[in-house]
Motif scaffolding. Structure first.
Motif, PDB file in Angstrom:
ATOM      1  N   SER A 207      -7.078   6.031   7.464  1.00  0.00           N
ATOM      2  CA  SER A 207      -5.816   6.047   6.713  1.00  0.00           C
ATOM      3  C   SER A 207      -6.009   6.046   5.204  1.00  0.00           C
ATOM      4  O   SER A 207      -5.226   6.664   4.482  1.00  0.00           O
ATOM      5  CB  SER A 207      -4.906   4.901   7.163  1.00  0.00           C
ATOM      6  N   ASN A 208      -7.048   5.393   4.712  1.00  0.00           N
ATOM      7  CA  ASN A 208      -7.252   5.409   3.261  1.00  0.00           C
ATOM      8  C   ASN A 208      -7.621   6.802   2.749  1.00  0.00           C
ATOM      9  O   ASN A 208      -7.179   7.215   1.678  1.00  0.00           O
ATOM     10  CB  ASN A 208      -8.331   4.402   2.854  1.00  0.00           C
TER      11      ASN A 208
ATOM     12  N   THR B  50      -1.914   3.114  11.211  1.00  0.00           N
ATOM     13  CA  THR B  50      -0.980   3.122  10.086  1.00  0.00           C
ATOM     14  C   THR B  50      -0.052   4.306  10.295  1.00  0.00           C
ATOM     15  O   THR B  50      -0.497   5.374  10.702  1.00  0.00           O
ATOM     16  CB  THR B  50      -1.737   3.297   8.758  1.00  0.00           C
TER      17      THR B  50
ATOM     18  N   ALA C  42       5.000  11.069   0.481  1.00  0.00           N
ATOM     19  CA  ALA C  42       4.655  10.310   1.676  1.00  0.00           C
ATOM     20  C   ALA C  42       4.973   8.839   1.506  1.00  0.00           C
ATOM     21  O   ALA C  42       4.893   8.299   0.404  1.00  0.00           O
ATOM     22  CB  ALA C  42       3.170  10.487   1.981  1.00  0.00           C
ATOM     23  N   THR C  43       5.340   8.212   2.589  1.00  0.00           N
ATOM     24  CA  THR C  43       5.612   6.780   2.616  1.00  0.00           C
ATOM     25  C   THR C  43       4.779   6.162   3.732  1.00  0.00           C
ATOM     26  O   THR C  43       4.680   6.727   4.812  1.00  0.00           O
ATOM     27  CB  THR C  43       7.109   6.523   2.885  1.00  0.00           C
ATOM     28  N   LYS C  44       4.203   5.025   3.449  1.00  0.00           N
ATOM     29  CA  LYS C  44       3.376   4.351   4.453  1.00  0.00           C
ATOM     30  C   LYS C  44       4.156   3.182   5.019  1.00  0.00           C
ATOM     31  O   LYS C  44       4.606   2.321   4.265  1.00  0.00           O
ATOM     32  CB  LYS C  44       2.087   3.860   3.782  1.00  0.00           C
TER      33      LYS C  44
ATOM     34  N   PHE D 153       2.464   7.027   8.660  1.00  0.00           N
ATOM     35  CA  PHE D 153       2.949   7.700   7.460  1.00  0.00           C
ATOM     36  C   PHE D 153       4.168   8.536   7.824  1.00  0.00           C
ATOM     37  O   PHE D 153       4.183   9.171   8.889  1.00  0.00           O
ATOM     38  CB  PHE D 153       1.890   8.654   6.897  1.00  0.00           C
TER      39      PHE D 153
ATOM     40  N   GLY E 205       0.780  -1.228   0.000  1.00  0.00           N
ATOM     41  CA  GLY E 205       0.000   0.000   0.000  1.00  0.00           C
ATOM     42  C   GLY E 205       0.812   1.278   0.000  1.00  0.00           C
ATOM     43  O   GLY E 205       0.277   2.343   0.256  1.00  0.00           O
TER      44      GLY E 205
ATOM     45  N   VAL F  29      -1.823  11.758  -1.922  1.00  0.00           N
ATOM     46  CA  VAL F  29      -1.508  11.532  -3.332  1.00  0.00           C
ATOM     47  C   VAL F  29      -2.049  12.696  -4.171  1.00  0.00           C
ATOM     48  O   VAL F  29      -1.346  13.262  -5.015  1.00  0.00           O
ATOM     49  CB  VAL F  29      -2.087  10.184  -3.822  1.00  0.00           C
TER      50      VAL F  29
ATOM     51  N   GLN G  86      -4.427   8.807   2.814  1.00  0.00           N
ATOM     52  CA  GLN G  86      -3.527   8.378   1.737  1.00  0.00           C
ATOM     53  C   GLN G  86      -3.948   8.992   0.405  1.00  0.00           C
ATOM     54  O   GLN G  86      -3.118   9.533  -0.345  1.00  0.00           O
ATOM     55  CB  GLN G  86      -3.537   6.848   1.659  1.00  0.00           C
ATOM     56  N   GLN G  87      -5.242   8.934   0.109  1.00  0.00           N
ATOM     57  CA  GLN G  87      -5.731   9.490  -1.157  1.00  0.00           C
ATOM     58  C   GLN G  87      -5.478  11.000  -1.222  1.00  0.00           C
ATOM     59  O   GLN G  87      -5.056  11.537  -2.254  1.00  0.00           O
ATOM     60  CB  GLN G  87      -7.224   9.179  -1.316  1.00  0.00           C
TER      61      GLN G  87
ATOM     62  N   LEU H 216       2.509   4.667  -0.912  1.00  0.00           N
ATOM     63  CA  LEU H 216       2.029   5.721  -1.794  1.00  0.00           C
ATOM     64  C   LEU H 216       2.770   5.651  -3.120  1.00  0.00           C
ATOM     65  O   LEU H 216       2.199   5.772  -4.177  1.00  0.00           O
ATOM     66  CB  LEU H 216       2.217   7.086  -1.144  1.00  0.00           C
TER      67      LEU H 216
END
Ligand code: NI
Ligand code: NI
Ligand code: NI
Lengths: 109, 109, 109
Positions: free
Chosen positions: C13-14, C42, C27-29, C44, A35, C21, C17-18, A37
């Motif tokens: 978190s989703n 989660t 960003a790194t998860k 980040f 998952g 982006v 994340q969106q 990014l």
């Protein structure tokens, strides 16, 4: 003491990992999910003395730098197909994003 | 506010995790792959007030310290075999590497 | 340059994340195990320019804030059962804990 956080493209992470082991750096690899990014990264955290930071950055740069790679798409067309041209595609692979953080206290138990 | 990054040997991580929960620390455990540079570590990140850093370091030290352990190799030789001596082996287990980082801003949403 | 470490409840978190982006954040998860101290987080890590920190914190706040949610327990009792009252339960969901760290050096290879 510094804590170096390196987000490394998967294509380069094995080379860097081996180099870190060879050079006796105290590195830890954090797991990534699919998952991410940006897909296919590995995060290393590496504790290092101030005077070794430049050498470590050089090591990372040497093993992880983004470059273009020509990829030939695999054609599923048979020899008699017409109307499709399969051009090689140039994509960017590899590379690392690196953060050097100051360490307030460092302990080893 | 400080952010404490603790890389803990797997042998000790469950004890530390329980202790952190018991003491109400705000800790997060980052997943590790088998691909750790030093196999079998777990990374905790723990946010804590400046005046609690010493107590937290003490807690980590108490639950995670490297020590030698004597391991008896399991012999696959039968009683009649000769020429091989199976000596117990002393290995280092446990321990933690801890980085205390200054926090510029801390937010809880 | 700052390194933002955000521990985000899975429920949010989703969405975050969106949003990261969409807004082109680097960003790194980091992967989490089920073994999180507080289940379902989660982490980040996000590199950002100093002047973008406020906007990033606002983005995280917008997509991750703890709130109460009313959950109706699923009753396994049939219509004729008596003696049990199934009350809706209010639980806290969502939210993020965010640490902003100073970056001593930032490199991209
Ligand atoms: Ni090499
Ligand atoms: Ni204990
Ligand atoms: Ni949104």
């Amino acid at each position: 003491m510094k804590l170096v956080v390196a987000v490394v493209q998967d294509k380069d992470s094995n080379f860097l990992q081996q180099a870190l082991v060879d050079e006796n750096y105290h590195a830890t690899k954090l797991a990534s999910t699919g998952g991410f990014l940006r897909s296919g990264n590995t995060t290393f955290i590496i504790g290092t003395e101030d005077h070794q930071v430049d050498a470590l950055l050089e090591l990372i740069k040497e093993h992880c730098h983004s470059r273009n790679q020509v990829i030939s798409p695999i054609s599923s067309l048979d020899a008699n197909a017409d109307g499709y041209m399969m051009h090689p595609v140039e994509v960017e692979v590899g590379g690392a994003t690196v953060f050097v953080l100051d360490v307030d206290q460092f302990k080893h138990f």
